[in-house]
Scaffold this motif. Structure first.
Motif, short mmCIF file in Angstrom:
data_model
loop_
_atom_site.label_atom_id
_atom_site.label_comp_id
_atom_site.label_asym_id
_atom_site.label_seq_id
_atom_site.Cartn_x
_atom_site.Cartn_y
_atom_site.Cartn_z
N ILE A 75 0.89 -1.18 0.15
CA ILE A 75 0.08 0.04 0.08
C ILE A 75 0.89 1.21 -0.03
N GLU A 76 1.77 1.23 0.90
CA GLU A 76 3.01 2.27 1.02
C GLU A 76 3.45 2.56 -0.39
N LYS A 77 3.95 1.48 -1.24
CA LYS A 77 4.65 1.44 -2.50
C LYS A 77 3.64 2.15 -3.44
N LEU A 78 2.44 1.64 -3.39
CA LEU A 78 1.41 2.23 -4.41
C LEU A 78 0.99 3.59 -4.13
N LEU A 79 0.97 4.15 -3.02
CA LEU A 79 0.90 5.57 -2.57
C LEU A 79 2.06 6.37 -3.09
N ARG A 80 3.21 6.02 -2.91
CA ARG A 80 4.37 6.61 -3.38
C ARG A 80 4.37 6.70 -4.90
N GLU A 81 4.05 5.69 -5.66
CA GLU A 81 3.97 5.85 -7.23
C GLU A 81 2.87 6.73 -7.43
N MET A 82 1.71 6.72 -6.66
CA MET A 82 0.66 7.65 -7.22
C MET A 82 1.00 9.26 -6.79
N LYS A 83 1.87 9.53 -5.94
CA LYS A 83 2.31 10.84 -5.63
C LYS A 83 3.24 11.22 -6.67
N SER A 84 4.13 10.22 -7.21
CA SER A 84 5.17 10.86 -8.30
C SER A 84 4.58 10.98 -9.54
#
Length: 122
Positions: A113-122
């Motif tokens: 989930i954290e990885k997905l959120l990081r990808e969505m932010k960039s």
């Protein structure tokens, strides 16, 4: 397609999303692995799906071949949006919080989930 697909109809759709075009007999054979439905039941479900414009059919000799007219991804997106709107006032965060509270998330799931959120932010 504006009408909702029932749970039984969804079982037929899943078969057609996996492989199409198929005859009613082919669909019944694949659905029978999970449910004890007769060919007549499957034909009824296919007729309903044709009426809802979720499935199309064309004559191939003396039999009909059925294919989905709705892509699985589009259906899942629409149903997901309907769920969020109906139960969570159109807001995604309460749904995520509800799911996180109801199920114990593993460290791996939290990391995903954290990885997905990081990808969505960039």
């Amino acid at each position: 397609m504006s009408e909702r697909i029932s749970e039984a109809e969804l079982a037929v759709m899943e078969v057609l999303w996996e492989e199409a075009p198929l005859t009613a007999t082919d669909v019944a054979g694949r659905v029978a692995r999970q449910r004890d439905w007769s060919l007549a039941t499957v034909k009824t479900l296919l007729s309903r799906l044709v009426a809802k414009e979720a499935v199309g059919h064309h004559l191939d000799g003396r039999r009909f071949l059925y294919s989905p007219l709705v892509q699985r991804e589009a259906y899942v997106s629409r149903e997901s949006r309907r769920l969020v709107d109906r139960f969570f006032g159109g807001k995604l965060m309460p749904l995520v919080a509800h799911l996180a509270e109801q199920q114990s998330l593993s460290d791996d799931e939290i990391a995903q989930i954290e990885k997905l959120l990081r990808e969505m932010k960039s």
